[in-house]
Design a protein around this motif. Sequence first.
Motif, PDB file in Angstrom:
ATOM      1  N   THR A  62      63.802  14.915 -15.918  1.00 39.87           N
ATOM      2  CA  THR A  62      62.661  14.081 -15.524  1.00 39.87           C
ATOM      3  C   THR A  62      62.411  12.935 -16.496  1.00 39.87           C
ATOM      4  O   THR A  62      61.444  12.195 -16.330  1.00 39.87           O
ATOM      5  CB  THR A  62      61.384  14.942 -15.420  1.00 39.87           C
ATOM      6  OG1 THR A  62      61.206  15.687 -16.629  1.00 39.87           O
ATOM      7  CG2 THR A  62      61.491  15.917 -14.258  1.00 39.87           C
ATOM      8  N   ARG A  74      64.170   6.714 -12.717  1.00 44.56           N
ATOM      9  CA  ARG A  74      63.380   7.929 -12.884  1.00 44.56           C
ATOM     10  C   ARG A  74      63.268   8.623 -11.542  1.00 44.56           C
ATOM     11  O   ARG A  74      63.351   7.992 -10.482  1.00 44.56           O
ATOM     12  CB  ARG A  74      62.001   7.636 -13.451  1.00 44.56           C
ATOM     13  CG  ARG A  74      61.079   6.882 -12.537  1.00 44.56           C
ATOM     14  CD  ARG A  74      59.628   6.991 -13.037  1.00 44.56           C
ATOM     15  NE  ARG A  74      59.445   6.315 -14.304  1.00 44.56           N
ATOM     16  CZ  ARG A  74      59.032   5.058 -14.422  1.00 44.56           C
ATOM     17  NH1 ARG A  74      58.770   4.354 -13.345  1.00 44.56           N
ATOM     18  NH2 ARG A  74      58.891   4.512 -15.601  1.00 44.56           N
ATOM     19  N   LEU A  75      63.091   9.931 -11.596  1.00 41.84           N
ATOM     20  CA  LEU A  75      62.909  10.701 -10.375  1.00 41.84           C
ATOM     21  C   LEU A  75      61.599  10.319  -9.692  1.00 41.84           C
ATOM     22  O   LEU A  75      60.615  10.019 -10.364  1.00 41.84           O
ATOM     23  CB  LEU A  75      62.879  12.205 -10.692  1.00 41.84           C
ATOM     24  CG  LEU A  75      64.211  12.915 -10.898  1.00 41.84           C
ATOM     25  CD1 LEU A  75      63.958  14.376 -11.222  1.00 41.84           C
ATOM     26  CD2 LEU A  75      65.086  12.810  -9.657  1.00 41.84           C
ATOM     27  N   GLY A  93      66.787  15.294  -5.936  1.00 42.20           N
ATOM     28  CA  GLY A  93      66.866  14.180  -6.875  1.00 42.20           C
ATOM     29  C   GLY A  93      68.207  13.461  -6.812  1.00 42.20           C
ATOM     30  O   GLY A  93      68.265  12.237  -6.899  1.00 42.20           O
ATOM     31  N   GLU A  94      69.290  14.217  -6.650  1.00 38.53           N
ATOM     32  CA  GLU A  94      70.614  13.597  -6.541  1.00 38.53           C
ATOM     33  C   GLU A  94      70.714  12.728  -5.295  1.00 38.53           C
ATOM     34  O   GLU A  94      71.335  11.662  -5.311  1.00 38.53           O
ATOM     35  CB  GLU A  94      71.675  14.693  -6.525  1.00 38.53           C
ATOM     36  CG  GLU A  94      71.837  15.412  -7.861  1.00 38.53           C
ATOM     37  CD  GLU A  94      72.754  16.616  -7.775  1.00 38.53           C
ATOM     38  OE1 GLU A  94      73.325  17.007  -8.800  1.00 38.53           O
ATOM     39  OE2 GLU A  94      72.892  17.180  -6.659  1.00 38.53           O
ATOM     40  N   ILE A 154      59.352  14.768  -6.470  1.00 38.57           N
ATOM     41  CA  ILE A 154      60.496  15.602  -6.834  1.00 38.57           C
ATOM     42  C   ILE A 154      60.362  16.086  -8.278  1.00 38.57           C
ATOM     43  O   ILE A 154      60.638  17.255  -8.590  1.00 38.57           O
ATOM     44  CB  ILE A 154      61.811  14.825  -6.629  1.00 38.57           C
ATOM     45  CG1 ILE A 154      61.973  14.437  -5.143  1.00 38.57           C
ATOM     46  CG2 ILE A 154      63.006  15.629  -7.118  1.00 38.57           C
ATOM     47  CD1 ILE A 154      63.198  13.593  -4.872  1.00 38.57           C
ATOM     48  N   ALA A 155      59.931  15.198  -9.178  1.00 39.44           N
ATOM     49  CA  ALA A 155      59.757  15.604 -10.580  1.00 39.44           C
ATOM     50  C   ALA A 155      58.716  16.706 -10.706  1.00 39.44           C
ATOM     51  O   ALA A 155      58.883  17.659 -11.474  1.00 39.44           O
ATOM     52  CB  ALA A 155      59.362  14.394 -11.428  1.00 39.44           C
TER      53      ALA A 155
END
Length: 429
Positions: A408, A333-334, A361-362, A338-339
């Motif tokens: 997300t 999960r992010l 996120g990447e 960031i989410a």
Amino acid sequence: MVIFWDWGRGVRRGRTGLLAGLLLAGMSLPALAEVEPGDLTLTVTPELNGGATPYTREMVLLKIHGVYRQPILLEEVIQPPLANFTWTQLGRDHWSKTRLPDGQTAIAFDRTVAIFPHHAGAFTIEPFVHRLTVNDVGERKVVDVRSQPIPFTVAPWTAPTGGPDAKEPWWLPARDVSITDSWSRDPETVKIYETVRRTVVLEAQGMLAEGLPPRPVLRTRGIITFAGPVVRETIITPAGPVARATYVWDVKPGVPEVIPLDAIAIPWFDTVSRTMREAEIPARQIGGGLPDRETDGAKGAAASALIAVAAGVLAFGLGLALLGFRRERGTLRLPAVIARDLRRAARTGDANAVRAAVAAGEAAMPALARRWRERPETREALAALDRAVYGPTGGATPDLVALARALTKSEPGRAFGPAPVLKPLDGPA
């Protein structure tokens, strides 16, 4: 349940006047002075948040202030209807002595009323009337002291998303919002078909309890939830009401696997900074942790056996690592920050900010980013986002909210897979 002080019209009559008369009887004021213009004044001042025009359902404080040179025998406040507002009085009236610029002593009266406009538009707050019985040259005299009417404007929401009239997200104007998340036991120790209770308390400053959002939806694959009643209450403070809502769920896992519970975002409008912000019910997981400790001898022996098994599994896992295998996390999960940035940028329609959050996120979760590219729908949406942001002529922006929702989501991690880093021990040198 709603708790607030509403000192209604019938409650104030007579009883408050008697209290004020007893309070003011001992004040050293001239008892036989003639009432002259300017001896009795009443003002009502709206206290706006940062001086800005309020929006619908945003709290505004009305400061009611009277200055009276005459001794007050009885008093009664007659409040205008306030038809376009919800209102509540903040505590009791306050009486005190004050010294005027010319050195004379007078009586000061103060009351604070919180109002909440129902809709946008231009309104007028009609005069408040303070009906006083005074001693005018030895005679009892009833005098109505009126405040001036106040023009009052409620601004319409012009931002592209959110706002008081939008069904989603919930409109929550407040000075501050806090969330407390508690569990009856550690959810990671809950086994299949066992029940754990989750309690979330949402608290908003500068609101009434009926303005808080409904209970959030707590639903994911593999669990059964039983929602309890929502308890709402309003706590009156000198700075304004504080609204509190308590949400309760009984959660029962129906599968033996680890079950991730995604974070639940609750957007709200900060009436101090005049910006949209976001509170969050944190993400948790059901199962996956060590069981609770037991104190009796039999349970202690079981715990020792469990530790031995865990040590064996650890040694086995280390051997697999040496043989060129790896184990990924049970859930991908992010990170929460960031989410949150990704969801906020999507709601505001900012494609550049969405792309920046995707890039973050990447970098933080490359394994999760690979999952995004494996699914055709997210791969196509990300490609459309890249064209819209980086293309020389631009392109159609995809549905950013749907994309953020997809990115997300938690993903189950792969159990085992070959690692390309180490060569097999029996391979060529």
